[in-house]
Design an enzyme around this catalytic site. Structure first.
Site, PDB file in Angstrom:
ATOM      1  N   GLY A   8       0.830  -1.204   0.000  1.00  0.00           N
ATOM      2  CA  GLY A   8       0.000   0.000   0.000  1.00  0.00           C
ATOM      3  C   GLY A   8       0.860   1.249   0.000  1.00  0.00           C
ATOM      4  O   GLY A   8       0.612   2.208   0.725  1.00  0.00           O
ATOM      5  N   ARG A  11      -0.360   5.445  -1.755  1.00  0.00           N
ATOM      6  CA  ARG A  11      -1.032   6.628  -1.207  1.00  0.00           C
ATOM      7  C   ARG A  11      -0.845   6.701   0.312  1.00  0.00           C
ATOM      8  O   ARG A  11      -0.369   5.758   0.931  1.00  0.00           O
ATOM      9  CB  ARG A  11      -2.537   6.546  -1.501  1.00  0.00           C
ATOM     10  CG  ARG A  11      -2.876   6.650  -2.955  1.00  0.00           C
ATOM     11  CD  ARG A  11      -4.373   6.635  -3.196  1.00  0.00           C
ATOM     12  NE  ARG A  11      -4.943   5.307  -3.024  1.00  0.00           N
ATOM     13  CZ  ARG A  11      -5.938   5.016  -2.172  1.00  0.00           C
ATOM     14  NH1 ARG A  11      -6.473   5.964  -1.439  1.00  0.00           N
ATOM     15  NH2 ARG A  11      -6.390   3.778  -2.072  1.00  0.00           N
ATOM     16  N   VAL A  61      -2.525  -7.793  -1.829  1.00  0.00           N
ATOM     17  CA  VAL A  61      -1.823  -8.517  -0.748  1.00  0.00           C
ATOM     18  C   VAL A  61      -2.687  -9.619  -0.134  1.00  0.00           C
ATOM     19  O   VAL A  61      -2.169 -10.569   0.435  1.00  0.00           O
ATOM     20  CB  VAL A  61      -1.327  -7.575   0.382  1.00  0.00           C
ATOM     21  CG1 VAL A  61      -0.244  -6.635  -0.102  1.00  0.00           C
ATOM     22  CG2 VAL A  61      -2.483  -6.827   1.038  1.00  0.00           C
ATOM     23  N   SER A 141      -3.661  -0.242  14.339  1.00  0.00           N
ATOM     24  CA  SER A 141      -4.502   0.943  14.538  1.00  0.00           C
ATOM     25  C   SER A 141      -4.903   1.028  15.998  1.00  0.00           C
ATOM     26  O   SER A 141      -4.958   0.003  16.690  1.00  0.00           O
ATOM     27  CB  SER A 141      -5.765   0.828  13.682  1.00  0.00           C
ATOM     28  OG  SER A 141      -6.714   1.789  14.081  1.00  0.00           O
ATOM     29  N   TYR A 154     -12.629  -4.190  11.335  1.00  0.00           N
ATOM     30  CA  TYR A 154     -11.303  -3.557  11.292  1.00  0.00           C
ATOM     31  C   TYR A 154     -10.557  -3.763  12.619  1.00  0.00           C
ATOM     32  O   TYR A 154      -9.358  -4.070  12.635  1.00  0.00           O
ATOM     33  CB  TYR A 154     -11.511  -2.075  10.990  1.00  0.00           C
ATOM     34  CG  TYR A 154     -10.286  -1.232  10.781  1.00  0.00           C
ATOM     35  CD1 TYR A 154      -9.520  -1.343   9.617  1.00  0.00           C
ATOM     36  CD2 TYR A 154      -9.909  -0.276  11.732  1.00  0.00           C
ATOM     37  CE1 TYR A 154      -8.423  -0.519   9.420  1.00  0.00           C
ATOM     38  CE2 TYR A 154      -8.818   0.544  11.535  1.00  0.00           C
ATOM     39  CZ  TYR A 154      -8.071   0.418  10.373  1.00  0.00           C
ATOM     40  OH  TYR A 154      -6.980   1.242  10.186  1.00  0.00           O
ATOM     41  N   ALA A 156     -10.977  -6.200  14.672  1.00  0.00           N
ATOM     42  CA  ALA A 156     -10.602  -7.620  14.717  1.00  0.00           C
ATOM     43  C   ALA A 156      -9.353  -7.869  13.868  1.00  0.00           C
ATOM     44  O   ALA A 156      -8.419  -8.566  14.286  1.00  0.00           O
ATOM     45  CB  ALA A 156     -11.755  -8.488  14.222  1.00  0.00           C
ATOM     46  N   ILE A 187      -5.217   9.819  11.256  1.00  0.00           N
ATOM     47  CA  ILE A 187      -4.170  10.391  10.405  1.00  0.00           C
ATOM     48  C   ILE A 187      -4.823  10.912   9.128  1.00  0.00           C
ATOM     49  O   ILE A 187      -5.689  10.233   8.552  1.00  0.00           O
ATOM     50  CB  ILE A 187      -3.107   9.321  10.043  1.00  0.00           C
ATOM     51  CG1 ILE A 187      -2.576   8.621  11.307  1.00  0.00           C
ATOM     52  CG2 ILE A 187      -1.969   9.937   9.229  1.00  0.00           C
ATOM     53  CD1 ILE A 187      -1.859   9.480  12.324  1.00  0.00           C
TER      54      ILE A 187
HETATM   55  N1  LIG Z   1      -5.464   7.023   8.175  1.00  0.00           N
HETATM   56  C1  LIG Z   1      -5.652   6.655   9.415  1.00  0.00           C
HETATM   57  O1  LIG Z   1      -6.219   7.420  10.212  1.00  0.00           O
HETATM   58  C2  LIG Z   1      -5.180   5.324   9.910  1.00  0.00           C
HETATM   59  C3  LIG Z   1      -5.257   5.076  11.291  1.00  0.00           C
HETATM   60  C4  LIG Z   1      -4.818   3.869  11.781  1.00  0.00           C
HETATM   61  C5  LIG Z   1      -4.293   2.914  10.940  1.00  0.00           C
HETATM   62  N2  LIG Z   1      -4.246   3.161   9.604  1.00  0.00           N
HETATM   63  C6  LIG Z   1      -3.699   2.100   8.760  1.00  0.00           C
HETATM   64  O2  LIG Z   1      -2.622   2.599   8.017  1.00  0.00           O
HETATM   65  C7  LIG Z   1      -2.532   1.907   6.766  1.00  0.00           C
HETATM   66  C8  LIG Z   1      -2.526   2.908   5.636  1.00  0.00           C
HETATM   67  O3  LIG Z   1      -3.711   3.677   5.715  1.00  0.00           O
HETATM   68  P1  LIG Z   1      -3.941   5.018   4.862  1.00  0.00           P
HETATM   69  O4  LIG Z   1      -4.728   5.929   5.737  1.00  0.00           O
HETATM   70  O5  LIG Z   1      -2.683   5.465   4.287  1.00  0.00           O
HETATM   71  O6  LIG Z   1      -4.945   4.436   3.755  1.00  0.00           O
HETATM   72  P2  LIG Z   1      -5.237   4.926   2.272  1.00  0.00           P
HETATM   73  O7  LIG Z   1      -4.868   6.343   2.101  1.00  0.00           O
HETATM   74  O8  LIG Z   1      -6.647   4.491   2.028  1.00  0.00           O
HETATM   75  O9  LIG Z   1      -4.229   4.025   1.397  1.00  0.00           O
HETATM   76  C9  LIG Z   1      -4.363   2.634   1.404  1.00  0.00           C
HETATM   77  C10 LIG Z   1      -3.215   2.032   0.656  1.00  0.00           C
HETATM   78  O10 LIG Z   1      -3.324   0.601   0.737  1.00  0.00           O
HETATM   79  C11 LIG Z   1      -3.353   0.071  -0.575  1.00  0.00           C
HETATM   80  N3  LIG Z   1      -4.172  -1.137  -0.584  1.00  0.00           N
HETATM   81  C12 LIG Z   1      -5.461  -1.294  -0.189  1.00  0.00           C
HETATM   82  N4  LIG Z   1      -5.856  -2.565  -0.353  1.00  0.00           N
HETATM   83  C13 LIG Z   1      -4.788  -3.233  -0.873  1.00  0.00           C
HETATM   84  C14 LIG Z   1      -4.562  -4.574  -1.268  1.00  0.00           C
HETATM   85  N5  LIG Z   1      -5.531  -5.507  -1.154  1.00  0.00           N
HETATM   86  N6  LIG Z   1      -3.361  -4.899  -1.773  1.00  0.00           N
HETATM   87  C15 LIG Z   1      -2.372  -3.985  -1.902  1.00  0.00           C
HETATM   88  N7  LIG Z   1      -2.526  -2.690  -1.526  1.00  0.00           N
HETATM   89  C16 LIG Z   1      -3.712  -2.335  -1.023  1.00  0.00           C
HETATM   90  C17 LIG Z   1      -3.903   1.171  -1.444  1.00  0.00           C
HETATM   91  O11 LIG Z   1      -3.528   0.947  -2.799  1.00  0.00           O
HETATM   92  P3  LIG Z   1      -4.311   1.648  -4.047  1.00  0.00           P
HETATM   93  O12 LIG Z   1      -3.776   3.054  -4.127  1.00  0.00           O
HETATM   94  O13 LIG Z   1      -3.951   0.819  -5.220  1.00  0.00           O
HETATM   95  O14 LIG Z   1      -5.767   1.621  -3.703  1.00  0.00           O
HETATM   96  C18 LIG Z   1      -3.221   2.375  -0.810  1.00  0.00           C
HETATM   97  O15 LIG Z   1      -1.887   2.497  -1.236  1.00  0.00           O
HETATM   98  C19 LIG Z   1      -3.722   0.944   6.748  1.00  0.00           C
HETATM   99  O16 LIG Z   1      -3.313  -0.332   7.166  1.00  0.00           O
HETATM  100  C20 LIG Z   1      -4.671   1.542   7.752  1.00  0.00           C
HETATM  101  O17 LIG Z   1      -5.516   0.566   8.290  1.00  0.00           O
HETATM  102  C21 LIG Z   1      -4.676   4.346   9.060  1.00  0.00           C
END
Ligand SMILES: NC(=O)c1ccc[n+]([C@@H]2O[C@H](COP(=O)([O-])OP(=O)(O)OC[C@H]3O[C@@H](n4cnc5c(N)ncnc54)[C@H](OP(=O)(O)O)[C@@H]3O)[C@@H](O)[C@H]2O)c1
Length: 243
Positions: A8, A11, A61, A141, A154, A156, A187
């Site tokens: 991922g 982005r 993944v 998270s 999520y 879980a 975030i």
């Molecule tokens: N933002 C928050 O507040 C927050 C808080 C706690 C934890 N997190 C965790 O941090 C991580 C990143 O979150 P984010 O906020 O940066 O999310 P995001 O902006 O929605 O980006 C998600 C990323 O994961 C990729 N992705 C999604 N499903 C995938 C798959 N099946 N195989 C490969 N890549 C996949 C997406 O690729 P594409 O661009 O191709 O769609 C994208 O690069 C996640 O694990 C999320 O649960 C985020």
């Protein structure tokens, strides 16, 4: 060629991690994504602007066969490449109250975070152990630590990943492979773009959402040699939300 893979990485937090690791120039970056090719190419361009190298690897993944096929092809093309750092960052949300939750939304969220961890980490783990060095960082998270209403699936997925982090850390510590989890709160990324920061910041002692770069700084530390005696930990990065 020493490599770091960021799932991922196209982005949000994953992109910020790629950029941070590129600044340090210790690794050739493997930028994984699922569907957003434009975003993945933008991340690679930013990595290269910083004078680092990288490449894009498209695979879901959560899909074991696809992950193995792409990674095997890559390894065969790059027999001397050594992956030292794995950042299991890919994750999705499908929020909703549990009483109305569809099985599909349960499965897909768990599949992406938990099977994603298995598929990528299991592919590389024997190589890390043979190499007697490695850094595995799992993006969990605050929801996986304290639980969040509306996110049973999520919570879980991320809670299970916390358990996996602690267990694997004990299996591989002797070989200088560390396994840690990073647990962000709110975030600013696409994942939280529909959230109302003005309303939600009242529950965050720091009174704001965090930046992806702030999470990337922590991941870069855990990915470095400086973190050698930290393993099996869950590090919260949430502006002080009690968890
Ligand atoms: N933002 C928050 O507040 C927050 C808080 C706690 C934890 N997190 C965790 O941090 C991580 C990143 O979150 P984010 O906020 O940066 O999310 P995001 O902006 O929605 O980006 C998600 C990323 O994961 C990729 N992705 C999604 N499903 C995938 C798959 N099946 N195989 C490969 N890549 C996949 C997406 O690729 P594409 O661009 O191709 O769609 C994208 O690069 C996640 O694990 C999320 O649960 C985020």
């Amino acid at each position: 060629m020493k490599c770091a893979i960021v799932t991922g990485g196209s982005r949000g937090i994953g992109r910020a991690i790629c950029i941070k690791l590129a600044e340090e120039k210790n690794y050739h970056l493997l930028i994984n994504y699922a569907s957003n090719e434009t975003a993945a190419k933008e991340t690679l361009a930013k990595v290269e602007e910083l004078g680092a190298t990288g490449e894009i690897l498209k695979f879901d993944v959560g899909n074991t066969e696809e992950t193995q096929t792409i990674l095997t092809e890559w390894q065969e093309k790059n027999p001397d490449a050594v992956v030292e750092v794995i950042v299991n960052n890919a994750g999705i949300t499908r929020d909703g109250l549990f009483m109305w939750m569809q099985k599909e939304d349960w499965n897909t969220v768990i599949n992406t975070s938990l099977d994603g961890f298995f598929n990528v980490t299991n592919f590389f783990i024997q190589k890390l152990l043979r190499n007697k060095y490695g850094r595995i960082i799992n993006m969990v998270s605050v929801s996986g630590v304290k639980g969040t209403a509306g996110q049973t699936n999520y919570s879980a997925a991320k809670g299970a990943l916390v358990g996996a982090t602690k267990a694997l850390a004990q299996e591989v510590a002797k070989r200088n492979v560390t396994v840690n989890a990073v647990a962000p709160g709110f975030i600013k990324t696409d994942m939280t773009q529909d959230f109302n920061e003005e309303e939600l910041k009242a529950m965050i002692p720091a009174n704001r959402f965090g930046e992806a770069e702030e999470v990337a700084d922590l991941v870069a530390f855990l990915a470095s040699r400086k973190s050698s005696y930290i393993t099996g930990e869950v590090i919260n990065i949430n502006g002080g939300i009690y968890s």
